[in-house]
Enzyme design. Structure first.
Site, short mmCIF file in Angstrom:
data_model
loop_
_atom_site.label_atom_id
_atom_site.label_comp_id
_atom_site.label_asym_id
_atom_site.label_seq_id
_atom_site.Cartn_x
_atom_site.Cartn_y
_atom_site.Cartn_z
N LYS A 155 -6.13 0.99 8.13
CA LYS A 155 -6.90 -0.23 7.84
C LYS A 155 -7.71 -0.70 9.07
O LYS A 155 -7.49 -0.21 10.18
CB LYS A 155 -5.97 -1.35 7.36
CG LYS A 155 -5.26 -1.01 6.06
CD LYS A 155 -6.25 -0.85 4.91
CE LYS A 155 -5.59 -0.66 3.57
NZ LYS A 155 -5.19 0.73 3.28
C1 PLP Z 1 -6.82 -1.45 -2.14
C2 PLP Z 1 -5.42 -1.43 -1.63
N1 PLP Z 1 -4.54 -2.29 -2.11
C3 PLP Z 1 -3.27 -2.31 -1.67
C4 PLP Z 1 -2.82 -1.44 -0.71
C5 PLP Z 1 -1.37 -1.48 -0.31
O1 PLP Z 1 -1.20 -1.79 1.04
P1 PLP Z 1 0.10 -1.27 1.81
O2 PLP Z 1 -0.06 0.18 2.04
O3 PLP Z 1 0.09 -2.06 3.10
O4 PLP Z 1 1.27 -1.60 0.98
C6 PLP Z 1 -3.70 -0.52 -0.17
C7 PLP Z 1 -3.22 0.40 0.86
O5 PLP Z 1 -3.58 1.52 1.00
C8 PLP Z 1 -5.04 -0.50 -0.62
O6 PLP Z 1 -5.92 0.37 -0.14
#
Ligand code: PLP
Length: 382
Positions: free
Chosen positions: A184
């Site tokens: 990210k």
């Molecule tokens: C669009 C989107 N939503 C939610 C998430 C979930 O985040 P996390 O990996 O921190 O749980 C991601 C992660 O890749 C994402 O790209």
């Protein structure tokens, strides 16, 4: 000799982050404590909100919020098919139904008209994704929802630092979740953040992130009484001080990161514009500040006469890594079988789900590396 591998993603971790993590390690306090509180305060100040809750992942932030919204059996949540599956999984695991929506062919954002088509008396929430750093048209969803009791939860995993109509995502949102996964725009190793206008939800969410006991180990053992109470069973979703140590310094550099990403994204736009077999995804026609979390191109598979997998393999053979954001979630085995989706359903998502690729984009990517990527794309595409 082959050129050096260019990874899809590379976090920018400098001395400040390293020193801060070491400081946590030698301090004797490595789990949730003062650094997490500091990070939350920095976010609250940036967004101009009363409170923000740092947790172990973006998925955890959504899970806690969905719990607070009492999403469960009999409820439906509308979300775009082009999203990370964990967001649908939370809905499914709570016993509710994820209802997948189609996305705009150009921008890959959830189409407002889909909310109109799919909304019914069971709809408890919608979960639009701010895709790639662009912001979905929240006002358009709001006007369709009207005064129905449907929550809007913004999935801003891609949109830390993005702005919508002059306001930063998080500062005016009803409810929003962020992710600090290593790919990210800013990272805490793994991590997430929840911001919600409703103070009762924020208080409940904080307690739920700490098993339901409402106090971190830091508060119990260092600050207040060691005893505790349990109002309701919660989760173990707290962020560690070692993670917040990264976040504190990443957040300070967020605007610089976005500036460097924007420079590279604009350079991609220019350099790729003449390659007809690929197309950069489209920009929205309302005012936003794009944070360029990822740079996504769409392959014209008919012109290229190859599958996306072959295209990716060819890039890999030139030592270039790419990402896929995302497969069409409704066509992944579990959801396809359970809800009996066919390729006729959500046609844009089906097409984009097999033809999008995300190119390397991060502050430490050099123009030289970017030129290598563009040259490889040109050679494969022509
Ligand atoms: C669009 C989107 N939503 C939610 C998430 C979930 O985040 P996390 O990996 O921190 O749980 C991601 C992660 O890749 C994402 O790209």
């Amino acid at each position: 000799m082959k050129d050096k591998f260019i990874p899809f993603s590379r976090p920018t971790i400098n001395e400040e982050e390293i020193n801060e993590v070491v400081d946590s390690l030698v301090s004797g306090w490595i789990t949730t404590g003062p650094k997490v509180s500091r990070l939350e305060k920095l976010f609250s100040e940036r967004f101009g909100v009363k409170d923000s809750l740092a947790v172990s992942s973006g998925t955890a932030a959504w899970h806690i919020l969905a719990h607070c919204l009492d999403i469960g059996p009999g409820d439906e949540v509308i979300l775009p098919s082009i999203t990370w599956p964990s967001m649908a999984n939370v809905i499914e695991l709570l016993g509710a139904t994820p209802v997948f929506a189609d996305v705009d062919k150009n921008t890959v954002l959830m189409e407002p008209s889909e909310v109109e088509r799919l909304m019914n008396f069971k709809t408890k929430a919608i979960l639009p994704v701010h895709y790639a750093g662009a912001v979905a048209d929240i006002d358009a969803y709001k006007s369709i929802i009207g005064n129905r009791q449907i929550a809007i939860v913004e999935d801003a995993a891609h949109a830390i630092g993005s702005q919508y109509k002059g306001f930063e995502v998080g500062s005016h949102s009803d409810a929003v979740i962020f992710s600090f996964h290593p790919t990210k725009t800013m990272t805490t190793g793994e991590g997430g953040l929840l911001v919600c206008k409703d103070t009762n939800i924020m208080n409940r969410a904080r307690s739920l992130s700490l098993n339901g006991v409402g106090k971190s180990a830091w508060e119990r053992l260092s600050q207040s009484s060691a005893s505790y109470e349990l109002k309701e069973p919660g989760y173990k979703y707290n962020m560690l001080d070692m993670q917040a140590a990264l976040g504190i310094h990443q957040l300070k550099k967020l605007d610089l990161f976005i500036e460097l990403r924007t420079q590279l994204a604009e350079r991609y736009q220019m350099l790729l514009s003449e390659i007809t077999a690929i197309k950069s995804i489209g920009l929205v026609d309302y005012y936003i500040k794009h944070s360029w979390h990822i740079y996504v191109i769409k392959l014209d598979l008919n012109v290229l006469n190859m599958s996306r997998k072959t295209y990716i393999d060819k890039l890999k053979s030139q030592n270039i890594g790419v990402g896929v954001h995302f497969e069409a979630t409704h066509m992944l085995e579990y959801y396809r079988k359970k809800y009996r989706y066919t390729t006729e359903d959500l046609p844009n998502a089906v097409e984009l789900g097999s033809s999008l690729i995300s190119l390397p984009l991060y502050p430490s990517l050099t123009f030289e590396e970017q030129d290598r990527i563009v040259n490889a794309i040109r050679a494969i595409s022509e």
